[in-house]
Design a protein around this motif. Structure first.
Motif, short mmCIF file in Angstrom:
data_model
loop_
_atom_site.label_atom_id
_atom_site.label_comp_id
_atom_site.label_asym_id
_atom_site.label_seq_id
_atom_site.Cartn_x
_atom_site.Cartn_y
_atom_site.Cartn_z
N LEU A 1 -5.90 -13.64 5.59
CA LEU A 1 -4.83 -14.18 4.76
C LEU A 1 -4.94 -13.71 3.32
O LEU A 1 -3.92 -13.55 2.63
N ALA A 2 -6.16 -13.50 2.84
CA ALA A 2 -6.35 -13.16 1.43
C ALA A 2 -5.56 -11.92 1.02
O ALA A 2 -4.78 -11.98 0.05
N PRO A 3 -5.70 -10.77 1.69
CA PRO A 3 -4.90 -9.62 1.25
C PRO A 3 -3.40 -9.81 1.44
O PRO A 3 -2.60 -9.28 0.67
N MET A 4 -3.00 -10.58 2.46
CA MET A 4 -1.58 -10.81 2.65
C MET A 4 -1.00 -11.63 1.50
O MET A 4 0.09 -11.33 0.98
N LEU A 5 -1.73 -12.66 1.06
CA LEU A 5 -1.24 -13.46 -0.06
C LEU A 5 -1.27 -12.66 -1.36
O LEU A 5 -0.39 -12.83 -2.22
N ARG A 6 -2.24 -11.77 -1.51
CA ARG A 6 -2.27 -10.90 -2.69
C ARG A 6 -1.05 -10.00 -2.75
O ARG A 6 -0.56 -9.65 -3.82
N ALA A 7 -0.55 -9.59 -1.58
CA ALA A 7 0.64 -8.72 -1.54
C ALA A 7 1.85 -9.40 -2.18
O ALA A 7 2.76 -8.72 -2.66
N PHE A 8 1.86 -10.73 -2.19
CA PHE A 8 2.95 -11.49 -2.81
C PHE A 8 2.60 -11.91 -4.24
O PHE A 8 3.36 -12.66 -4.86
N GLY A 9 1.47 -11.45 -4.74
CA GLY A 9 1.12 -11.70 -6.14
C GLY A 9 0.54 -13.06 -6.43
O GLY A 9 0.61 -13.54 -7.57
N VAL A 10 -0.06 -13.71 -5.43
CA VAL A 10 -0.62 -15.06 -5.65
C VAL A 10 -1.73 -15.02 -6.69
O VAL A 10 -2.65 -14.20 -6.61
N THR A 11 -1.63 -15.92 -7.66
CA THR A 11 -2.66 -16.04 -8.69
C THR A 11 -3.16 -17.47 -8.85
O THR A 11 -4.17 -17.70 -9.51
N ARG B 1 0.84 -1.22 0.00
CA ARG B 1 0.00 0.00 0.00
C ARG B 1 0.86 1.26 0.00
O ARG B 1 0.61 2.20 -0.76
N GLU B 2 1.89 1.28 0.85
CA GLU B 2 2.73 2.46 0.94
C GLU B 2 3.48 2.72 -0.36
O GLU B 2 3.65 3.87 -0.78
N MET B 3 3.94 1.67 -1.00
CA MET B 3 4.61 1.86 -2.29
C MET B 3 3.68 2.50 -3.31
O MET B 3 4.06 3.42 -4.04
N LEU B 4 2.45 2.00 -3.37
CA LEU B 4 1.50 2.55 -4.33
C LEU B 4 1.19 4.00 -4.02
O LEU B 4 1.15 4.86 -4.92
N GLU B 5 0.98 4.32 -2.73
CA GLU B 5 0.63 5.68 -2.35
C GLU B 5 1.78 6.66 -2.62
O GLU B 5 1.56 7.78 -3.07
N GLU B 6 3.00 6.24 -2.34
CA GLU B 6 4.14 7.15 -2.47
C GLU B 6 4.70 7.23 -3.88
O GLU B 6 5.19 8.28 -4.30
N THR B 7 4.63 6.12 -4.62
CA THR B 7 5.30 6.09 -5.93
C THR B 7 4.35 5.99 -7.11
O THR B 7 4.76 6.27 -8.24
N GLY B 8 3.11 5.53 -6.88
CA GLY B 8 2.19 5.31 -7.98
C GLY B 8 2.38 3.98 -8.68
O GLY B 8 1.68 3.67 -9.65
N PHE B 9 3.30 3.14 -8.16
CA PHE B 9 3.58 1.85 -8.80
C PHE B 9 3.05 0.71 -7.93
O PHE B 9 3.27 0.68 -6.71
N SER B 10 2.34 -0.21 -8.56
CA SER B 10 1.94 -1.44 -7.89
C SER B 10 3.12 -2.41 -7.92
O SER B 10 4.03 -2.26 -8.74
N ALA B 11 3.10 -3.38 -7.02
CA ALA B 11 4.24 -4.29 -6.92
C ALA B 11 3.82 -5.56 -6.21
O ALA B 11 2.78 -5.61 -5.55
N VAL B 12 4.64 -6.60 -6.36
CA VAL B 12 4.47 -7.83 -5.60
C VAL B 12 5.74 -8.04 -4.77
O VAL B 12 6.86 -7.82 -5.24
N LEU B 13 5.55 -8.45 -3.53
CA LEU B 13 6.68 -8.68 -2.64
C LEU B 13 7.40 -9.95 -3.02
O LEU B 13 6.79 -10.93 -3.46
N ARG B 14 8.70 -9.95 -2.81
CA ARG B 14 9.51 -11.15 -3.03
C ARG B 14 10.11 -11.58 -1.68
O ARG B 14 9.38 -11.94 -0.78
N GLU B 15 11.43 -11.49 -1.49
CA GLU B 15 11.99 -11.93 -0.22
C GLU B 15 12.00 -10.79 0.80
O GLU B 15 12.08 -9.62 0.44
N ARG B 16 11.93 -11.18 2.07
CA ARG B 16 12.06 -10.20 3.15
C ARG B 16 13.54 -9.88 3.32
O ARG B 16 14.37 -10.77 3.45
N ILE B 17 13.87 -8.60 3.35
CA ILE B 17 15.28 -8.19 3.42
C ILE B 17 15.74 -8.02 4.85
O ILE B 17 16.85 -8.40 5.21
N GLY B 18 14.90 -7.44 5.69
CA GLY B 18 15.31 -7.23 7.07
C GLY B 18 14.49 -6.14 7.72
O GLY B 18 13.61 -5.53 7.10
#
Length: 304
Positions: free
Chosen positions: A180-190, A60-77
């Motif tokens: 769980l549904a929105p959390m899995l969507r954040a990783f791009g589950v299809t 959500r924050e990425m979309l609000e600040e940058t205008g770009f949608s995205a899917v999460l990959r690995e957790r960095i830290g």
């Protein structure tokens, strides 16, 4: 003698962000944003809203600040810093692959630059952002991602008189499945796959309804199938992961730790016992069938 006063507890303000990137050939370009309020260059991030899981916040924050949608990959830290006395902000970061969009100046960000990692490290204002970018640069880029989900709460087996394969989610489990549904969507589950258990299929049902996609039943990924033939279960999970797009697989409390350990061992990744609580999720990243990251996420609706 009066007792010593207890130390005040430090309150943590949770936040989430990401190294948002897109590929230019083989080179990742990272999004770095300028915030006029602070006159700084940083990675997109923001505070967790009430009732929101941390991965959802990052997207959500990425979309609000940058205008770009995205899917999460690995957790960095996670980085942390004090805000004031007894108050600390902790920001969890992911790598996040851009799926499209366009930047427009907004109330928080007036400029965005897509730059290679080394330039991003020079541009950002804060050492903590450079630390995250260093970790992003060192991490292998997964070519496929699979979310391995333990079914949500289904009540006690001893209180269910019918076939245990048919034991459904209870009230709490249904709430966990919804979150769980929105959390899995954040990783791009299809794509959705499930061990042949009603409680497993019901755990993915809210997301299936949102996506308008079926749930594929996977007999090889139940507890008893894993125990009978672990190699076949690992092979089947790998085949699901290699399909197009990101898959979610829902299984059980014996198969999941075994599968995670079996995959992590050859890769040299430390996953402990691979323990997975109800509605917990493992984010698994692969390159050519080999596991390159394994991130555990507790239920977005924990049980107390």
């Amino acid at each position: 003698m009066s007792p010593k006063p207890s130390r005040s507890r430090i309150r943590v303000v949770p936040a989430a962000g990401a190294v948002l990137y897109r590929m230019d050939g083989d080179t990742p370009l990272c999004a770095v944003v300028h915030r006029p309020r602070y006159d700084d260059w940083s990675l997109p991030k923001g505070k967790v809203d009430a009732g929101e899981s941390v991965p959802v916040t990052a997207v959500r924050e990425m979309l609000e600040e940058t205008g770009f949608s995205a899917v999460l990959r690995e957790r960095i830290g996670t980085t942390g810093y004090p805000l004031k006395e007894n108050l600390r902000k902790e920001v969890t970061y992911w790598s996040a692959l851009s799926t499209g969009g366009a930047f427009e100046p907004n109330s928080e960000v007036d400029e965005l630059r897509w730059v290679p990692v080394d330039e991003a490290m020079q541009l950002v204002t804060y050492p903590l952002d450079r630390k995250i970018l260093t970790r992003f640069d060192a991490a292998p880029r997964a070519r496929s991602v699979l979310m391995l989900v333990r079914h949500a709460k289904a009540g006690r087996r001893s209180e269910w008189s019918g076939d245990d394969d048919l034991r459904p989610l209870d009230k709490t489990g249904r709430a966990q499945a919804e979150m769980l549904a929105p959390m899995l969507r954040a990783f791009g589950v299809t794509r959705l796959h499930s061990a042949p258990r009603v409680r497993c299929e019901q755990t993915l049902a809210p997301l299936a309804d949102e996506l308008g996609e079926p749930i594929t039943v996977e007999p090889a990924l139940s507890d008893e199938a894993y125990l009978a033939d672990p190699a076949a279960a690992v092979s089947r999970l790998g085949a699901v992961a290699a399909g197009e797009g990101v898959a979610a697989v829902c299984s059980q409390g014996t198969a999941i730790p075994g599968l995670v350990r079996d995959l992590a061992g050859p890769a040299g990744l430390d996953v402990g016992e691979g323990s997975t609580k109800k509605a917990g999720v493992w984010g698994l990243g692969f390159v050519d069938g080999a596991l390159v990251h394994a991130d555990y996420y507790p239920s977005p609706l924990p049980l107390f």
